[in-house]
Design a protein around this motif. Sequence first.
Motif, PDB file in Angstrom:
ATOM      1  N   UNK A  40       0.826  -1.203   0.000  1.00  0.00           N
ATOM      2  CA  UNK A  40       0.000   0.000   0.000  1.00  0.00           C
ATOM      3  C   UNK A  40       0.867   1.264   0.000  1.00  0.00           C
ATOM      4  N   UNK A  41       1.876   1.259  -0.872  1.00  0.00           N
ATOM      5  CA  UNK A  41       2.795   2.394  -1.022  1.00  0.00           C
ATOM      6  C   UNK A  41       2.842   2.756  -2.501  1.00  0.00           C
ATOM      7  N   UNK A  42       2.696   4.034  -2.791  1.00  0.00           N
ATOM      8  CA  UNK A  42       2.793   4.498  -4.176  1.00  0.00           C
ATOM      9  C   UNK A  42       4.041   5.356  -4.326  1.00  0.00           C
ATOM     10  N   UNK A  43       4.870   5.008  -5.306  1.00  0.00           N
ATOM     11  CA  UNK A  43       6.066   5.800  -5.614  1.00  0.00           C
ATOM     12  C   UNK A  43       5.683   6.907  -6.579  1.00  0.00           C
ATOM     13  N   UNK A  44       5.918   8.145  -6.187  1.00  0.00           N
ATOM     14  CA  UNK A  44       5.632   9.292  -7.040  1.00  0.00           C
ATOM     15  C   UNK A  44       6.865   9.736  -7.817  1.00  0.00           C
ATOM     16  N   UNK A  45       8.045   9.556  -7.231  1.00  0.00           N
ATOM     17  CA  UNK A  45       9.277   9.975  -7.900  1.00  0.00           C
ATOM     18  C   UNK A  45      10.454   9.169  -7.365  1.00  0.00           C
ATOM     19  N   UNK A  46      11.335   8.793  -8.273  1.00  0.00           N
ATOM     20  CA  UNK A  46      12.612   8.162  -7.934  1.00  0.00           C
ATOM     21  C   UNK A  46      13.682   8.904  -8.706  1.00  0.00           C
ATOM     22  N   UNK A  47      14.625   9.472  -7.989  1.00  0.00           N
ATOM     23  CA  UNK A  47      15.661  10.291  -8.612  1.00  0.00           C
ATOM     24  C   UNK A  47      17.036   9.825  -8.154  1.00  0.00           C
ATOM     25  N   UNK A  48      17.973   9.785  -9.091  1.00  0.00           N
ATOM     26  CA  UNK A  48      19.338   9.372  -8.780  1.00  0.00           C
ATOM     27  C   UNK A  48      20.235  10.590  -8.672  1.00  0.00           C
ATOM     28  N   UNK A  49      21.092  10.606  -7.660  1.00  0.00           N
ATOM     29  CA  UNK A  49      22.031  11.701  -7.454  1.00  0.00           C
ATOM     30  C   UNK A  49      23.442  11.270  -7.792  1.00  0.00           C
ATOM     31  N   UNK A  50      23.605  10.637  -8.942  1.00  0.00           N
ATOM     32  CA  UNK A  50      24.930  10.174  -9.364  1.00  0.00           C
ATOM     33  C   UNK A  50      25.819  11.369  -9.640  1.00  0.00           C
TER      34      UNK A  50
END
Length: 70
Positions: A40-50
């Motif tokens: 019951x978790x929705x991911x709105x954004x995934x961002x990489x800080x490479x």
Amino acid sequence: MLFHVTMTHTADNCPACHTEKMPDLLAAFEKLDEVGKQLNVQAHALLWGAPDHVAYAVLEADSLGPSGAT
């Protein structure tokens, strides 16, 4: 509620530095929506800080606790 998550790893655990780890990472991403529904978790954004070995996520869930907890 929306949650900001910061995830870090060391260079010795980085899939970009150790390509043999990449298949496991890609397999996890393929299951992201399925696991999110189960928890019951929705991911709105995934961002990489490479190249800093850091990633950020904006997630939505009812609480910080396990699924079903209040």
